[in-house]
Each structure stands twice: as C-alpha cells, then as structure tokens.
Design a protein around this motif. Structure first.
Motif, PDB file in Angstrom:
ATOM      1  N   ALA A  87       0.797  -1.218   0.158  1.00  0.00           N
ATOM      2  CA  ALA A  87      -0.054   0.057  -0.168  1.00  0.00           C
ATOM      3  C   ALA A  87       0.715   1.221  -0.122  1.00  0.00           C
ATOM      4  O   ALA A  87       0.744   2.231  -0.657  1.00  0.00           O
ATOM      5  CB  ALA A  87      -0.966  -0.073   1.283  1.00  0.00           C
ATOM      6  N   ASN A  88       1.766   1.354   0.641  1.00  0.00           N
ATOM      7  CA  ASN A  88       2.889   2.564   0.797  1.00  0.00           C
ATOM      8  C   ASN A  88       3.473   2.569  -0.694  1.00  0.00           C
ATOM      9  O   ASN A  88       3.839   3.859  -0.794  1.00  0.00           O
ATOM     10  CB  ASN A  88       4.124   2.134   1.643  1.00  0.00           C
ATOM     11  N   ASP A  89       3.781   1.684  -1.407  1.00  0.00           N
ATOM     12  CA  ASP A  89       4.265   1.655  -2.632  1.00  0.00           C
ATOM     13  C   ASP A  89       3.266   2.438  -3.634  1.00  0.00           C
ATOM     14  O   ASP A  89       3.729   3.419  -4.531  1.00  0.00           O
ATOM     15  CB  ASP A  89       4.723   0.390  -3.501  1.00  0.00           C
ATOM     16  N   ILE A  90       1.855   1.877  -3.443  1.00  0.00           N
ATOM     17  CA  ILE A  90       0.999   2.713  -4.135  1.00  0.00           C
ATOM     18  C   ILE A  90       0.761   4.160  -3.777  1.00  0.00           C
ATOM     19  O   ILE A  90       0.741   5.112  -4.682  1.00  0.00           O
ATOM     20  CB  ILE A  90      -0.441   1.868  -4.080  1.00  0.00           C
ATOM     21  N   LYS A  91       1.014   4.489  -2.566  1.00  0.00           N
ATOM     22  CA  LYS A  91       1.032   5.940  -1.943  1.00  0.00           C
ATOM     23  C   LYS A  91       2.258   6.724  -2.402  1.00  0.00           C
ATOM     24  O   LYS A  91       1.711   7.730  -3.146  1.00  0.00           O
ATOM     25  CB  LYS A  91       0.943   6.008  -0.473  1.00  0.00           C
ATOM     26  N   ALA A  92       3.256   5.986  -2.620  1.00  0.00           N
ATOM     27  CA  ALA A  92       4.368   6.716  -3.335  1.00  0.00           C
ATOM     28  C   ALA A  92       4.202   7.331  -4.669  1.00  0.00           C
ATOM     29  O   ALA A  92       4.389   8.224  -5.188  1.00  0.00           O
ATOM     30  CB  ALA A  92       5.748   5.891  -3.202  1.00  0.00           C
ATOM     31  N   THR A  93       3.654   6.072  -5.418  1.00  0.00           N
ATOM     32  CA  THR A  93       3.306   6.483  -6.947  1.00  0.00           C
ATOM     33  C   THR A  93       1.997   7.577  -6.769  1.00  0.00           C
ATOM     34  O   THR A  93       2.236   8.444  -7.728  1.00  0.00           O
ATOM     35  CB  THR A  93       2.535   5.151  -7.624  1.00  0.00           C
ATOM     36  N   GLN A 108       6.387  16.197   4.484  1.00  0.00           N
ATOM     37  CA  GLN A 108       5.915  15.290   5.504  1.00  0.00           C
ATOM     38  C   GLN A 108       5.469  13.940   4.846  1.00  0.00           C
ATOM     39  O   GLN A 108       5.871  12.880   5.419  1.00  0.00           O
ATOM     40  CB  GLN A 108       5.126  15.944   6.479  1.00  0.00           C
ATOM     41  N   GLU A 109       4.775  14.209   3.835  1.00  0.00           N
ATOM     42  CA  GLU A 109       4.447  12.881   3.334  1.00  0.00           C
ATOM     43  C   GLU A 109       5.497  11.986   2.602  1.00  0.00           C
ATOM     44  O   GLU A 109       5.530  10.889   2.697  1.00  0.00           O
ATOM     45  CB  GLU A 109       3.235  13.327   2.024  1.00  0.00           C
ATOM     46  N   VAL A 110       6.220  12.650   2.329  1.00  0.00           N
ATOM     47  CA  VAL A 110       7.625  11.937   1.424  1.00  0.00           C
ATOM     48  C   VAL A 110       8.242  11.385   2.476  1.00  0.00           C
ATOM     49  O   VAL A 110       8.695  10.356   2.262  1.00  0.00           O
ATOM     50  CB  VAL A 110       8.239  12.873   0.434  1.00  0.00           C
ATOM     51  N   THR A 111       8.582  12.087   3.436  1.00  0.00           N
ATOM     52  CA  THR A 111       9.358  11.384   4.434  1.00  0.00           C
ATOM     53  C   THR A 111       8.632  10.363   5.347  1.00  0.00           C
ATOM     54  O   THR A 111       9.168   9.390   5.631  1.00  0.00           O
ATOM     55  CB  THR A 111       9.671  12.694   5.714  1.00  0.00           C
ATOM     56  N   ALA A 112       7.453  10.407   5.546  1.00  0.00           N
ATOM     57  CA  ALA A 112       6.691   9.301   6.073  1.00  0.00           C
ATOM     58  C   ALA A 112       6.710   7.988   5.444  1.00  0.00           C
ATOM     59  O   ALA A 112       6.964   7.065   5.908  1.00  0.00           O
ATOM     60  CB  ALA A 112       5.144   9.764   6.436  1.00  0.00           C
ATOM     61  N   LEU A 113       6.371   8.067   4.227  1.00  0.00           N
ATOM     62  CA  LEU A 113       6.975   7.048   3.048  1.00  0.00           C
ATOM     63  C   LEU A 113       8.219   6.307   3.134  1.00  0.00           C
ATOM     64  O   LEU A 113       8.552   5.336   2.981  1.00  0.00           O
ATOM     65  CB  LEU A 113       6.074   7.167   1.911  1.00  0.00           C
ATOM     66  N   THR A 114       8.767   7.312   3.205  1.00  0.00           N
ATOM     67  CA  THR A 114      10.433   6.997   3.190  1.00  0.00           C
ATOM     68  C   THR A 114      10.978   6.221   4.253  1.00  0.00           C
ATOM     69  O   THR A 114      11.683   5.160   3.721  1.00  0.00           O
ATOM     70  CB  THR A 114      11.398   8.229   2.887  1.00  0.00           C
ATOM     71  N   ASP A 115      10.445   6.565   5.286  1.00  0.00           N
ATOM     72  CA  ASP A 115      10.758   5.727   6.435  1.00  0.00           C
ATOM     73  C   ASP A 115       9.816   4.323   6.681  1.00  0.00           C
ATOM     74  O   ASP A 115      10.168   3.603   7.627  1.00  0.00           O
ATOM     75  CB  ASP A 115      10.452   6.597   7.745  1.00  0.00           C
ATOM     76  N   PRO A 117       8.806   0.582   6.438  1.00  0.00           N
ATOM     77  CA  PRO A 117       9.625  -0.457   5.978  1.00  0.00           C
ATOM     78  C   PRO A 117       9.331  -1.603   4.926  1.00  0.00           C
ATOM     79  O   PRO A 117      10.142  -2.187   4.592  1.00  0.00           O
ATOM     80  CB  PRO A 117       9.527  -1.538   7.302  1.00  0.00           C
ATOM     81  N   ASP A 118       8.152  -1.370   4.465  1.00  0.00           N
ATOM     82  CA  ASP A 118       7.702  -2.060   3.380  1.00  0.00           C
ATOM     83  C   ASP A 118       7.716  -1.488   2.024  1.00  0.00           C
ATOM     84  O   ASP A 118       6.982  -1.800   0.899  1.00  0.00           O
ATOM     85  CB  ASP A 118       6.249  -2.543   3.540  1.00  0.00           C
ATOM     86  N   ILE A 119       8.664  -0.474   1.932  1.00  0.00           N
ATOM     87  CA  ILE A 119       8.742   0.213   0.437  1.00  0.00           C
ATOM     88  C   ILE A 119       9.635  -0.733  -0.501  1.00  0.00           C
ATOM     89  O   ILE A 119      10.904  -0.989   0.175  1.00  0.00           O
ATOM     90  CB  ILE A 119       9.173   1.517   0.699  1.00  0.00           C
TER      91      ILE A 119
END
Length: 142
Positions: A87-93, A108-115, A117-119
């Motif tokens: 789901a986090n990969d989809i959110k990054a896209t 903040q959105e970018v940083t939250a997803l960067t951290d 673990p499942d990216i």
C-alpha cells in the motif's frame, strides 16, 4: 511489447476490474497505464507518430491514479508479495502523480513513506528524488 499486446493487457484488466473488490486487478491496471505511458514516450508508434505524446499524459495519469486510489479503497493494507508492491508503494506513486499534475505534495508525506519498512526499491528511488522535485524553482530570478 507491441500495440496489440498493450491493447490485450488493457482489455484483460478491463475484464478483471469488473470485480470491484479485486484490488490486484486495479493495481495491475494502474501499473499498465503508467507503463504504457512510459513506453509510448520511448516508442511513439504505440500511440501513433502523428499524435503528440503530451495529449495522452493527462489521460493516462488520471486513469492510473483512479485505479490505484480504488485499490487502496478496496484494500487499505494492500500487499502483493509476488510483485513486491505494498500500500505504501501505491501511495508513493500517487504522491508522484499528484506532483506531476501540479497538485500540492508535502515533504512530510514523502518523509513518512521513505521511513516505511515495506517500500520497494523502485518506490525508494522515486521518493529519493521527490524532495528535489518539490523544492525545484524553475524561475529563481523572479
């Protein structure tokens, strides 16, 4: 991949998304639109050399975004281990698609997803360039 194979992929995903609860089908369809867009940029024959590429950008991005958003509505905890998509990969896209469309994206959105673990590696690479894209000023003299 030729134009027929792209048409076939889109046709098959169109059939698959008739099941509104099939998040895999929606993720696959969103990915197909994005891949087709990238491939069409490299090979204009896919969309016709007489049609300007940029006319398809908005349409494909909007279609991809709608399919990916629907997948997260169906399954907010989406995880596909065989494709290594979470789901986090989809959110990054989706963050990238929002930025492409000129919509607001926060650090903040970018940083939250960067951290998260499942990216996967592709999402990590995308998120790594997002801070530069967000802060880029094409008109620094103004």
């Amino acid at each position: 991949v030729n134009a027929y194979e792209w048409d076939l992929a889109i046709t098959n995903f169109d059939k698959a998304i008739t099941n509104k609860d099939d998040s895999d089908a929606y993720v696959g369809m969103g990915g197909t639109y994005l891949t087709l867009l990238g491939q069409a940029n490299k090979d204009p024959v896919l969309i016709g050399p007489w049609i300007p590429f940029y006319t398809f950008v908005g349409w494909y991005f909007e279609k991809a975004q709608a399919r990916l958003e629907h997948a997260l509505i169906v399954d907010p905890d989406y995880n596909c281990p065989h494709d290594q998509i979470s789901a986090n990969d989809i959110k990054a896209t989706l963050i990238f698609l929002r930025w492409i469309q000129g919509k607001s994206v926060s650090m903040q959105e970018v940083t939250a997803l960067t951290d998260a673990p499942d990216i996967n590696q592709g999402s990590r690479q995308l998120l790594a360039v997002m801070p530069d894209l967000i802060t880029y000023d094409p008109y620094p003299q103004f």
